[in-house]
Design a protein around this motif. Structure first.
Motif, PDB file in Angstrom:
ATOM      1  N   UNK A 201      -5.922  10.397 -37.172  1.00 40.39           N
ATOM      2  CA  UNK A 201      -6.437   9.209 -37.856  1.00 40.39           C
ATOM      3  C   UNK A 201      -7.628   9.557 -38.743  1.00 40.39           C
ATOM      4  N   UNK A 202      -8.481  10.442 -38.280  1.00 39.63           N
ATOM      5  CA  UNK A 202      -9.600  10.900 -39.107  1.00 39.63           C
ATOM      6  C   UNK A 202      -9.097  11.653 -40.328  1.00 39.63           C
ATOM      7  N   UNK A 203      -8.107  12.522 -40.133  1.00 44.03           N
ATOM      8  CA  UNK A 203      -7.595  13.341 -41.225  1.00 44.03           C
ATOM      9  C   UNK A 203      -7.000  12.492 -42.339  1.00 44.03           C
ATOM     10  N   UNK A 204      -6.226  11.465 -41.984  1.00 40.22           N
ATOM     11  CA  UNK A 204      -5.582  10.675 -43.044  1.00 40.22           C
ATOM     12  C   UNK A 204      -6.596   9.828 -43.796  1.00 40.22           C
ATOM     13  N   UNK A 205      -7.776   9.606 -43.207  1.00 40.02           N
ATOM     14  CA  UNK A 205      -8.809   8.843 -43.883  1.00 40.02           C
ATOM     15  C   UNK A 205      -9.768   9.716 -44.693  1.00 40.02           C
ATOM     16  N   UNK A 206     -10.212  10.822 -44.104  1.00 38.72           N
ATOM     17  CA  UNK A 206     -11.313  11.590 -44.701  1.00 38.72           C
ATOM     18  C   UNK A 206     -10.926  13.003 -45.116  1.00 38.72           C
ATOM     19  N   UNK A 207      -9.686  13.421 -44.823  1.00 38.57           N
ATOM     20  CA  UNK A 207      -9.387  14.839 -44.993  1.00 38.57           C
ATOM     21  C   UNK A 207      -9.936  15.593 -43.798  1.00 38.57           C
ATOM     22  N   UNK A 208     -10.347  16.820 -44.000  1.00 36.35           N
ATOM     23  CA  UNK A 208     -10.845  17.574 -42.861  1.00 36.35           C
ATOM     24  C   UNK A 208     -12.202  17.055 -42.403  1.00 36.35           C
ATOM     25  N   UNK A 209     -12.480  17.213 -41.117  1.00 39.08           N
ATOM     26  CA  UNK A 209     -13.682  16.676 -40.473  1.00 39.08           C
ATOM     27  C   UNK A 209     -14.214  17.716 -39.487  1.00 39.08           C
ATOM     28  N   UNK A 210     -15.434  17.518 -38.955  1.00 37.50           N
ATOM     29  CA  UNK A 210     -15.923  18.423 -37.910  1.00 37.50           C
ATOM     30  C   UNK A 210     -14.996  18.416 -36.702  1.00 37.50           C
ATOM     31  N   UNK A 211     -14.741  19.580 -36.159  1.00 37.43           N
ATOM     32  CA  UNK A 211     -13.844  19.735 -35.017  1.00 37.43           C
ATOM     33  C   UNK A 211     -14.690  19.920 -33.761  1.00 37.43           C
ATOM     34  N   UNK A 212     -14.639  18.946 -32.874  1.00 36.50           N
ATOM     35  CA  UNK A 212     -15.419  18.968 -31.638  1.00 36.50           C
ATOM     36  C   UNK A 212     -14.438  19.050 -30.473  1.00 36.50           C
ATOM     37  N   UNK A 213     -14.467  20.154 -29.742  1.00 35.14           N
ATOM     38  CA  UNK A 213     -13.482  20.402 -28.690  1.00 35.14           C
ATOM     39  C   UNK A 213     -14.026  20.179 -27.292  1.00 35.14           C
ATOM     40  N   UNK A 214     -15.321  19.838 -27.165  1.00 36.28           N
ATOM     41  CA  UNK A 214     -15.919  19.641 -25.844  1.00 36.28           C
ATOM     42  C   UNK A 214     -16.961  18.533 -25.936  1.00 36.28           C
ATOM     43  N   UNK A 215     -17.447  18.113 -24.789  1.00 40.52           N
ATOM     44  CA  UNK A 215     -18.487  17.092 -24.757  1.00 40.52           C
ATOM     45  C   UNK A 215     -19.805  17.713 -25.187  1.00 40.52           C
ATOM     46  N   UNK A 216     -20.385  17.207 -26.256  1.00 40.60           N
ATOM     47  CA  UNK A 216     -21.651  17.739 -26.755  1.00 40.60           C
ATOM     48  C   UNK A 216     -22.817  17.152 -25.977  1.00 40.60           C
ATOM     49  N   UNK A 217     -23.859  17.958 -25.838  1.00 37.59           N
ATOM     50  CA  UNK A 217     -25.069  17.529 -25.165  1.00 37.59           C
ATOM     51  C   UNK A 217     -26.196  17.390 -26.184  1.00 37.59           C
ATOM     52  N   UNK A 218     -27.255  16.694 -25.797  1.00 37.40           N
ATOM     53  CA  UNK A 218     -28.395  16.505 -26.686  1.00 37.40           C
ATOM     54  C   UNK A 218     -28.988  17.838 -27.102  1.00 37.40           C
ATOM     55  N   UNK A 219     -28.880  18.830 -26.212  1.00 38.15           N
ATOM     56  CA  UNK A 219     -29.456  20.148 -26.492  1.00 38.15           C
ATOM     57  C   UNK A 219     -28.628  20.982 -27.468  1.00 38.15           C
ATOM     58  N   UNK A 220     -27.396  20.548 -27.755  1.00 37.09           N
ATOM     59  CA  UNK A 220     -26.534  21.286 -28.683  1.00 37.09           C
ATOM     60  C   UNK A 220     -26.990  21.073 -30.125  1.00 37.09           C
ATOM     61  N   UNK A 221     -26.638  22.031 -30.985  1.00 37.71           N
ATOM     62  CA  UNK A 221     -26.845  21.850 -32.419  1.00 37.71           C
ATOM     63  C   UNK A 221     -25.805  20.850 -32.913  1.00 37.71           C
ATOM     64  N   UNK A 222     -26.240  19.679 -33.292  1.00 37.77           N
ATOM     65  CA  UNK A 222     -25.335  18.604 -33.682  1.00 37.77           C
ATOM     66  C   UNK A 222     -25.064  18.571 -35.179  1.00 37.77           C
ATOM     67  N   UNK A 223     -25.585  19.548 -35.909  1.00 40.72           N
ATOM     68  CA  UNK A 223     -25.275  19.684 -37.327  1.00 40.72           C
ATOM     69  C   UNK A 223     -24.025  20.549 -37.453  1.00 40.72           C
TER      70      UNK A 223
END
Length: 544
Positions: A159-181
Motif C-alpha cells: 500500500x505504501x509502494x503504490x502511493x509513494x514509490x519506494x519507502x524506508x524499509x523497517x524490518x523490526x520494532x524500532x526503539x527510541x535509542x535507534x537512529x530513526x533517520x
C-alpha cells in the motif's frame, strides 16, 4: 445544513469525545503494551490474546480503499475520469486534480497509519515463535497466524509502494535509542522484501477456511498480492526502460493463483460484491458496511449519492456486439443506454432505469434530475449502482442489505495475468485471450476478435479493467501506474437530458475541467515525516 452535513457533525463530535476518553485512559498505561493495557508478556504469553492482537491489526490497519479510508465525502473513482463527487467541501476528491495536492494537504495520506501497522506486525512476528500452545489446534493456529503476519506486513508495504514509490524499509520494532533517520530503500530491495513476505506467507497459510475464519488471509491472498505488486513494479511508472522480465514475473505470479484451482468467477457480476462467501473472493473486508447504501443511493430513495459516474465511463462500455459506441450499428444516440454490455446497468443507474419498482428520473425537472436542489443530486445524469444491494432499502423502511468490500478478487487476477503476459509477447497468445474472455463470458459478452496486435490488445485489456473493476478504486491507481493522467484527466462530462412530451433529448456537456500533472503519479511524502526524518527525500515535484 443538509442531512449529510448533520451526520458528519454528529460523527465528529462522537469521535472527539471518544478521543478525549481514550487519551485519558492512555495516560494511565504508558508503560503497557499496545494491546490496550496488557503487557507484552501477557499478550504474547496467551494464545487467545495473541489472536486478538492480530485481529486488531486487520481491523485498524487495513483501509477500505473505495471510500478514502473512511472519509465520507471522498471516493477514489470520483477522483478519476470514472466519476464526479458533487460534494465540494473538504475532503472532496477535487484536491487530487485541482492543483492543491501538496505534502501538507493530502487528506487520504496513509504514511503514518501504515507504519504504525507495520510496527505492530513487526512486534507480532518477533514474539510469535515463543508463543506457548496447549493443543494441536493451537499449534496449527500458531503457524497460520505467523503466515498472516507476513501477509499483513507485505500488504502494508504494498500500500505504501503504490502511493509513494519506494519507502524506508523497517524490518523490526524500532526503539527510541535507534537512529530513526532512515532513508528510502532501493525500489528493488523493497519489492524483493514484499515478495519474500508473500512467499513466506503462502508457505504457511491454508487454501481456504471454514466459516468462522472467513476474512483471514489465505495462500491465494498472499499469491494474489504478490502478482499485484509485481504488476505495479512492471508498469511504466516504475519501469521506464520496460524490462520484460518484470512483466514475466508478474504474469507467472498471477498464473500461480490460477493454478491453485481454488477460485472461479462468481455466477453473478452484480451479486459478487454482496456476499461473504464467493468463489471469486480472494481477500475481503467481512464486516457489513451498511452505510454504503445511504452513501450512494439517489435522493428520492433517501441517499446521499457521494459519487456520480461520468459520461467518460458510460462511453467506455461496449455495445453487446463487442464494438464500441463509435463503431457499433446497435448504438442509437437517441436511445443511448440500450443494447450495452450487461455490466453497464449493473454499474450505474441512468434515466428510466427501475429501482425497487420506481423509474429513476434524471432528466431536467425529474425526481432525481440533474438540476435538483442540494448537493446529493446527480451532476452528471447518473447514479452509482454497482456497490448497492438491490435487496436493500432506506425508504419506507431501513433495510441496509449486504455490502462487503472486496480487496482482491479472481477477475482482477485474470486481468493482471492478461496485461502482464501481453507485455511479454510480441503478439498476444491464446492464454491472453482466454483470461480476458473468461471475464467477458461471465456477462455474455462476445470473445475478443482474433488477430489483435500487442498494442490493440493492451487497449482492450485497459478498457476491460476499467469496466470490470469500476468503483473498486483500481482506476485511480491504474491511471498512475500507466502514466496516462495528463491524457485522461482533462475534464469530466455528463449527460443533460430534457423531456419533450414522450421524447427525451440527450446532450453531452462538460461538468468540470480537471488538472493533472505527472507529479501526481506518486503521492507526496508528508511534510511532518520529512521534518522528523532528515534522511528522507521528497518525491519529485513536491518541493515548493
Amino acid at each position: 445544513m443538509n442531512i449529510f452535513e448533520k451526520k458528519i457533525n454528529k460523527i465528529a463530535i462522537l469521535l472527539f469525545v471518544t478521543l478525549l476518553v481514550a487519551c485519558n485512559k492512555f495516560d494511565n498505561y504508558l508503560d503497557k503494551a499496545e494491546s490496550g493495557g496488557m503487557s507484552e508478556e501477557e499478550v504474547f504469553g496467551n494464545y487467545r490474546e495473541t489472536e486478538r492482537f492480530l485481529a486488531q491489526i486487520y481491523g485498524s490497519g487495513i483501509k477500505i480503499d473505495w471510500v478514502g479510508g473512511g472519509l465520507w465525502s471522498f471516493s477514489y473513482d470520483g477522483a478519476t475520469d470514472n466519476g464526479y463527487c458533487p460534494y465540494r467541501y473538504w475532503p472532496s476528491p477535487k484536491f487530487v486534480y485541482d492543483g492543491t495536492l501538496t505534502s501538507s494537504n493530502n487528506p487520504i495520506d496513509q504514511w503514518a497509519d501504515s507504519y504504525a501497522a507495520i510496527r505492530r506486525v513487526n512486534l507480532f512476528l518477533e514474539k510469535i515463535d515463543a508463543l506457548p500452545v496447549k493443543s494441536e489446534e493451537e499449534k496449527v493456529g500458531k503457524t497460520r497466524m505467523k503466515g498472516e503476519g507476513y501477509f499483513l506486513r507485505a500488504w502494508f508495504y504494498a500500500e505504501l509502494f503504490k502511493r509513494y514509490g519506494t519507502v524506508p524499509l523497517v524490518e523490526r520494532v524500532l526503539q527510541v535509542s535507534d537512529d530513526l533517520n532512515i532513508s528510502r530503500a532501493s525500489t528493488a530491495d523493497l519489492i524483493n522484501f514484499i515478495i519474500e513476505d508473500c512467499d513466506r506467507s503462502a508457505s504457511l497459510l491454508p487454501d481456504t477456511y471454514t466459516t468462522k475464519d472467513l476474512g483471514r488471509a489465505t495462500k491465494g491472498a498472499a499469491l494474489a498480492l504478490k502478482a499485484r505488486i509485481l504488476l505495479y513494479y512492471a508498469s511504466p511508472l516504475h519501469n521506464a526502460s520496460n524490462e520484460v522480465d518484470r512483466w514475466e514475473k508478474a504474469a507467472n505470479a498471477a498464473d500461480q493463483v490460477v493454478k491453485l484451482g481454488v477460485y472461479k468467477l462468481h455466477g453473478s457480476f452484480k451479486d459478487m460484491l454482496h456476499t461473504r462467501n464467493s468463489s471469486e473472493t480472494i481477500f475481503q473486508y467481512t464486516a457489513n458496511y451498511e452505510d454504503q447504501l445511504r452513501n450512494n443511493l439517489m435522493p428520492s430513495q433517501g441517499g446521499f449519492s457521494i459519487v456520480n459516474p461520468s459520461q467518460e465511463l458510460v462511453d467506455a462500455f461496449e455495445m453487446r456486439d463487442g464494438l464500441s459506441v463509435n463503431e457499433s450499428p446497435l448504438y442509437d444516440p437517441q436511445n443511448p443506454y440500450a443494447d450495452r454490455d450487461p455490466r453497464f446497468k449493473m454499474t450505474l443507474i441512468h434515466n428510466g432505469m427501475s429501482w425497487l419498482g420506481k423509474s429513476i428520473q434524471t432528466f431536467e425537472g425529474g425526481l432525481d434530475g440533474i438540476n435538483g436542489s442540494g448537493e446529493n443530486y446527480t451532476k452528471t445524469g447518473y447514479y452509482l449502482a454497482k456497490t448497492l444491494d438491490e435487496n436493500g432499502s432506506l425508504t419506507p423502511i431501513w433495510r441496509p442489505g449486504s455490502h462487503f468490500f472486496v480487496f482482491m478478487r479472481y477477475a482482477e487476477v485474470l486481468l493482471n495475468y492478461a496485461e502482464a503476459k501481453n507485455e511479454v509477447l510480441s503478439m498476444p497468445d491464446a492464454s491472453v485471450y482466454q483470461a480476458v474472455n473468461e471475464v467477458r463470458t461471465r456477462v455474455n459478452m462476445p470473445n475478443l476478435p482474433l488477430g489483435l496486435s500487442k498494442d490493440q490488445m493492451r487497449t482492450r485489456i485497459h478498457n476491460e479493467r476499467r469496466i470490470e473493476l469500476a468503483f473498486e478504486s483500481h482506476r485511480f491507481w491504474d491511471i498512475r501506474r500507466w502514466k496516462i493522467g495528463e491524457q485522461v484527466m482533462k475534464a469530466v462530462h455528463g449527460m443533460k437530458i430534457t423531456k419533450s412530451g414522450d421524447t427525451f433529448l440527450y446532450e453531452r456537456f462538460k461538468v468540470e475541467d480537471r488538472f493533472y500533472k505527472g507529479t501526481y503519479d506518486l503521492f507526496p511524502i508528508p511534510q511532518s515525516e520529512l521534518n522528523r526524518n532528515t534522511a528522507l527525500k521528497q518525491n519529485p515535484g513536491y518541493n515548493f
